[in-house]
Design a protein around this motif. Sequence first.
Motif, PDB file in Angstrom:
ATOM      1  N   TYR A 113       0.697  -1.674   0.360  1.00  0.00           N
ATOM      2  CA  TYR A 113      -0.383  -0.140  -0.228  1.00  0.00           C
ATOM      3  C   TYR A 113       0.678   1.154  -0.622  1.00  0.00           C
ATOM      4  O   TYR A 113       0.531   1.953  -0.730  1.00  0.00           O
ATOM      5  CB  TYR A 113      -1.067  -0.269   1.001  1.00  0.00           C
ATOM      6  N   GLU A 114       2.330   1.095   0.840  1.00  0.00           N
ATOM      7  CA  GLU A 114       3.025   2.091   0.767  1.00  0.00           C
ATOM      8  C   GLU A 114       3.398   3.200  -0.275  1.00  0.00           C
ATOM      9  O   GLU A 114       3.567   4.106  -0.384  1.00  0.00           O
ATOM     10  CB  GLU A 114       3.628   2.565   2.283  1.00  0.00           C
ATOM     11  N   HIS A 115       3.913   1.780  -1.529  1.00  0.00           N
ATOM     12  CA  HIS A 115       4.391   1.959  -2.642  1.00  0.00           C
ATOM     13  C   HIS A 115       3.591   3.214  -3.352  1.00  0.00           C
ATOM     14  O   HIS A 115       4.093   3.727  -4.324  1.00  0.00           O
ATOM     15  CB  HIS A 115       5.104   1.301  -2.971  1.00  0.00           C
ATOM     16  N   SER A 116       2.159   2.960  -3.275  1.00  0.00           N
ATOM     17  CA  SER A 116       0.925   3.979  -3.978  1.00  0.00           C
ATOM     18  C   SER A 116       2.099   5.539  -3.643  1.00  0.00           C
ATOM     19  O   SER A 116       1.490   6.471  -4.670  1.00  0.00           O
ATOM     20  CB  SER A 116      -0.630   4.089  -3.830  1.00  0.00           C
ATOM     21  N   PHE A 117       2.322   5.354  -2.751  1.00  0.00           N
ATOM     22  CA  PHE A 117       2.170   7.391  -1.967  1.00  0.00           C
ATOM     23  C   PHE A 117       3.534   7.672  -2.776  1.00  0.00           C
ATOM     24  O   PHE A 117       3.809   9.036  -3.074  1.00  0.00           O
ATOM     25  CB  PHE A 117       2.149   7.483  -1.192  1.00  0.00           C
ATOM     26  N   THR A 118       4.455   6.676  -2.849  1.00  0.00           N
ATOM     27  CA  THR A 118       5.394   6.777  -2.756  1.00  0.00           C
ATOM     28  C   THR A 118       6.138   7.032  -4.694  1.00  0.00           C
ATOM     29  O   THR A 118       6.615   7.685  -4.863  1.00  0.00           O
ATOM     30  CB  THR A 118       6.654   5.843  -2.529  1.00  0.00           C
ATOM     31  N   HIS A 119       5.256   6.314  -5.230  1.00  0.00           N
ATOM     32  CA  HIS A 119       5.013   6.389  -6.669  1.00  0.00           C
ATOM     33  C   HIS A 119       3.715   8.247  -6.674  1.00  0.00           C
ATOM     34  O   HIS A 119       4.819   8.559  -8.122  1.00  0.00           O
ATOM     35  CB  HIS A 119       4.075   5.501  -7.310  1.00  0.00           C
ATOM     36  N   GLN A 120       3.139   8.436  -6.210  1.00  0.00           N
ATOM     37  CA  GLN A 120       2.689   9.631  -6.061  1.00  0.00           C
ATOM     38  C   GLN A 120       3.673  10.873  -5.907  1.00  0.00           C
ATOM     39  O   GLN A 120       3.843  11.690  -6.766  1.00  0.00           O
ATOM     40  CB  GLN A 120       1.791   9.781  -5.319  1.00  0.00           C
ATOM     41  N   MET A 121       4.505  10.948  -4.646  1.00  0.00           N
ATOM     42  CA  MET A 121       6.043  11.761  -5.051  1.00  0.00           C
ATOM     43  C   MET A 121       7.136  11.374  -5.940  1.00  0.00           C
ATOM     44  O   MET A 121       7.347  13.078  -5.992  1.00  0.00           O
ATOM     45  CB  MET A 121       6.146  11.504  -3.687  1.00  0.00           C
ATOM     46  N   ARG A 122       7.126  10.916  -6.207  1.00  0.00           N
ATOM     47  CA  ARG A 122       7.979  10.063  -7.426  1.00  0.00           C
ATOM     48  C   ARG A 122       7.497  11.191  -8.908  1.00  0.00           C
ATOM     49  O   ARG A 122       7.860  12.102  -9.292  1.00  0.00           O
ATOM     50  CB  ARG A 122       8.175   8.971  -7.832  1.00  0.00           C
TER      51      ARG A 122
END
Length: 391
Positions: free
Chosen positions: A331-340
């Motif tokens: 789940y947390e990776h979706s936010f990392t991709h968002q910030m990317r």
Amino acid sequence: MVGYAFMGAAHSQAWRTANRVYDLPARARMALICGRDTAKVADAADRLGWDAYTTDWRDLINRDDIDVVDVCTPGDSHAEIALAALAAGKHVLCEKPLANSVAEARAMAAAADLARASGVRSMCGFNYRRVPAVAMMRQLVADGRLGVIRHVRAVYLQDWIVDPQFPLVWRLQKDRAGSGALGDIGAHIIDLTQFVTGQRISGVSAVTETFVKERPLPAESSGLAATVDGNTSPTGPVTVDDAAVFVARLDGGALATYEASRFATGRKNALRVEINGSLGSVVFDLERLNELEFYDATRPGVEQGFTRILVTEGEHPYMSAWWPPGHIIGYEHSFTHQMRDFIEAVATGVDPAPSFADALQVQLVLEAVTRSAELGSSWTEVEPALIAAAV
């Protein structure tokens, strides 16, 4: 960043991680976090990795060394903070739903449109767009692999307020949250299905329900968690929906059904979307976040059947920076991709998506659902965004 609870923690992890995983044209420095409680925001700054903290969000607006304001507060303060940040020339990332009303969302979209002329970027945080399997789902539709889209079927189910003794947290108060399950989780499936199909919801027929209408007042609350003092706590009215169900027509001709509930006993975070087309179907289930089910009706009949695709190859969206194939992400990776995506857009002068205009359109769907339910489920057209008129 303004806010440090559930979304604040998720966003903080993403800001910490994006530059460490992806090679980006700019580096994010986590300069200042804001919260109303001095002790709690000081602890959050230390725990989440922020350089400093403040109890007044205007400090973020007034500091010349801050380029981006990330809004993770309840919906009742999104508009005020985002409008001030845009006026000050700050790039803005704002959590969903964009605002508590269409009027606020229109003002925010208009301000974002005006700021864009000066190179100021803005984005609304619908993080599920950044799940690799969802991005691949969109790619399959865009490539024509499903043919003409005929059906969209979407549900988002939780059960965290099934207990009638669960306290009256801010998410259950209309003046703070704007709406209940509809805006909290229904907004996600509205945005996700429109993103995947490339079609927008044009009309709806809806019903909503509030199953528990009074709840104990919390002694302390953080949104998804709270405490109650014994069994003698006074109660207050629940002013939002507990569940929303609606049928819809998309502007490309597809028929759709949507269900959002925080009363689906046993379902913790069950988001599921199925798209049926003339040439095939595709299914995404958030509880199996790394997978897609794909049915290719163009194959010979003896070979047809749903195929499980494990979306972990380096060629899959966002996956090139992560682990070897088969090593799943969460789940947390979706936010990392968002910030990317946000960092890259700001650094290269490109408008990120979803824009405030996209988020306004979701807000207009939410309003149409609410109006339809109030009018006995009558068919209700979704109003156009008309951002220029708002300016």
